[in-house]
Design a protein around this motif. Sequence first.
Motif, short mmCIF file in Angstrom:
data_model
loop_
_atom_site.label_atom_id
_atom_site.label_comp_id
_atom_site.label_asym_id
_atom_site.label_seq_id
_atom_site.Cartn_x
_atom_site.Cartn_y
_atom_site.Cartn_z
N LEU A 190 -0.62 3.05 -0.62
CA LEU A 190 -1.02 1.42 -0.71
C LEU A 190 -2.41 1.48 -1.56
O LEU A 190 -3.00 0.53 -1.85
N SER A 191 -3.35 2.81 -1.61
CA SER A 191 -4.95 2.05 -2.02
C SER A 191 -4.87 2.06 -3.28
O SER A 191 -5.94 1.57 -4.25
N PRO A 192 -3.86 2.33 -4.34
CA PRO A 192 -4.01 1.91 -5.85
C PRO A 192 -4.07 0.57 -6.25
O PRO A 192 -4.48 -0.33 -6.29
N HIS A 193 -3.80 -0.16 -4.84
CA HIS A 193 -3.16 -2.03 -5.45
C HIS A 193 -4.71 -2.57 -4.41
O HIS A 193 -4.34 -3.69 -4.59
N SER A 194 -5.81 -2.08 -3.85
CA SER A 194 -6.45 -2.84 -3.43
C SER A 194 -7.93 -1.44 -4.15
O SER A 194 -7.60 -0.39 -2.54
N GLN A 195 -8.59 -2.16 -4.54
CA GLN A 195 -10.04 -0.88 -3.79
C GLN A 195 -10.76 -1.26 -3.09
O GLN A 195 -11.76 -0.52 -2.39
N ALA A 196 -10.64 -2.26 -1.77
CA ALA A 196 -11.51 -2.30 -0.73
C ALA A 196 -11.11 -1.48 0.19
O ALA A 196 -11.64 -0.47 0.82
N LEU A 197 -9.92 -1.23 0.53
CA LEU A 197 -8.86 0.11 0.60
C LEU A 197 -9.34 1.42 0.17
O LEU A 197 -9.68 2.37 1.13
N ARG A 198 -9.02 1.41 -0.80
CA ARG A 198 -9.31 2.91 -1.21
C ARG A 198 -11.22 2.52 -0.97
O ARG A 198 -11.97 4.20 -0.46
N THR A 199 -12.21 2.21 -0.89
CA THR A 199 -13.46 1.90 -0.43
C THR A 199 -13.39 2.53 1.23
O THR A 199 -14.20 3.62 1.68
N PHE A 200 -12.82 1.82 2.23
CA PHE A 200 -12.97 1.97 2.86
C PHE A 200 -12.39 3.17 3.59
O PHE A 200 -12.66 4.23 4.47
N LEU A 201 -10.98 3.76 3.14
CA LEU A 201 -10.97 5.04 3.03
C LEU A 201 -11.32 5.92 2.60
O LEU A 201 -11.44 7.55 2.68
N GLY A 202 -12.58 6.56 1.46
CA GLY A 202 -13.22 7.08 1.07
C GLY A 202 -12.11 7.83 -0.36
O GLY A 202 -12.34 8.51 -0.36
N ILE A 203 -11.26 6.72 -0.74
CA ILE A 203 -10.24 7.97 -1.36
C ILE A 203 -11.33 7.86 -3.58
O ILE A 203 -11.56 7.17 -3.34
N HIS A 204 -11.54 9.04 -3.72
CA HIS A 204 -11.99 9.78 -5.32
C HIS A 204 -11.06 8.32 -6.57
O HIS A 204 -9.99 9.00 -5.52
N PRO A 205 -11.77 7.98 -6.93
CA PRO A 205 -10.63 7.16 -8.16
C PRO A 205 -9.65 7.95 -8.55
O PRO A 205 -8.64 7.49 -9.12
N LEU A 206 -10.30 9.00 -9.27
CA LEU A 206 -9.21 10.31 -9.68
C LEU A 206 -7.79 10.94 -8.62
O LEU A 206 -7.53 11.84 -8.88
N ALA A 207 -7.85 10.18 -6.85
CA ALA A 207 -7.25 11.61 -6.16
C ALA A 207 -5.94 11.63 -6.54
O ALA A 207 -5.46 10.18 -7.28
N THR A 208 -4.78 12.69 -6.23
CA THR A 208 -3.28 12.49 -6.76
C THR A 208 -3.55 13.40 -5.89
O THR A 208 -3.87 14.46 -4.77
N PRO A 209 -2.09 13.70 -4.98
CA PRO A 209 -1.53 14.17 -3.92
C PRO A 209 -0.99 15.49 -5.22
O PRO A 209 -1.11 15.71 -6.02
#
Length: 114
Positions: free
Chosen positions: A16-35
């Motif tokens: 879900l994080s690619p749809h929300s920059q705030a969620l990505r920031t809160f979760l600490g996900i790197h912009p280039l994160a891949t599974p």
Amino acid sequence: MLPPLAVAMGTGLFYLSPHSQALRTFLGIHPLATPVGPGRHTSGSGTLDKGTLSYRNLDPIWWRNTVGIALFTVLKDATVLWHRYLRLEEKRSREIVSKPFVNVDLEELDLATE
């Protein structure tokens, strides 16, 4: 039961994080994160082929899973509370209605005899 549920919720938050920059920031996900596997993610700048990854390149999976299980717990508790509220409201709205037995044939009723 709890660890697989935490991983599932954390993975759901990751997708879900690619749809929300705030969620990505809160979760600490790197912009280039891949599974890189079930429940495991890494950033695009670090690969598993090079051996070890620097801490800077790792995705905080534990934080995402913790937030996911906390979100699940809050939603589950809210659902239980809402259901209890609806049951109480249903009980409060019930009332006994006294109706006359006018034009009722007592022979046709299945009455208990003593």
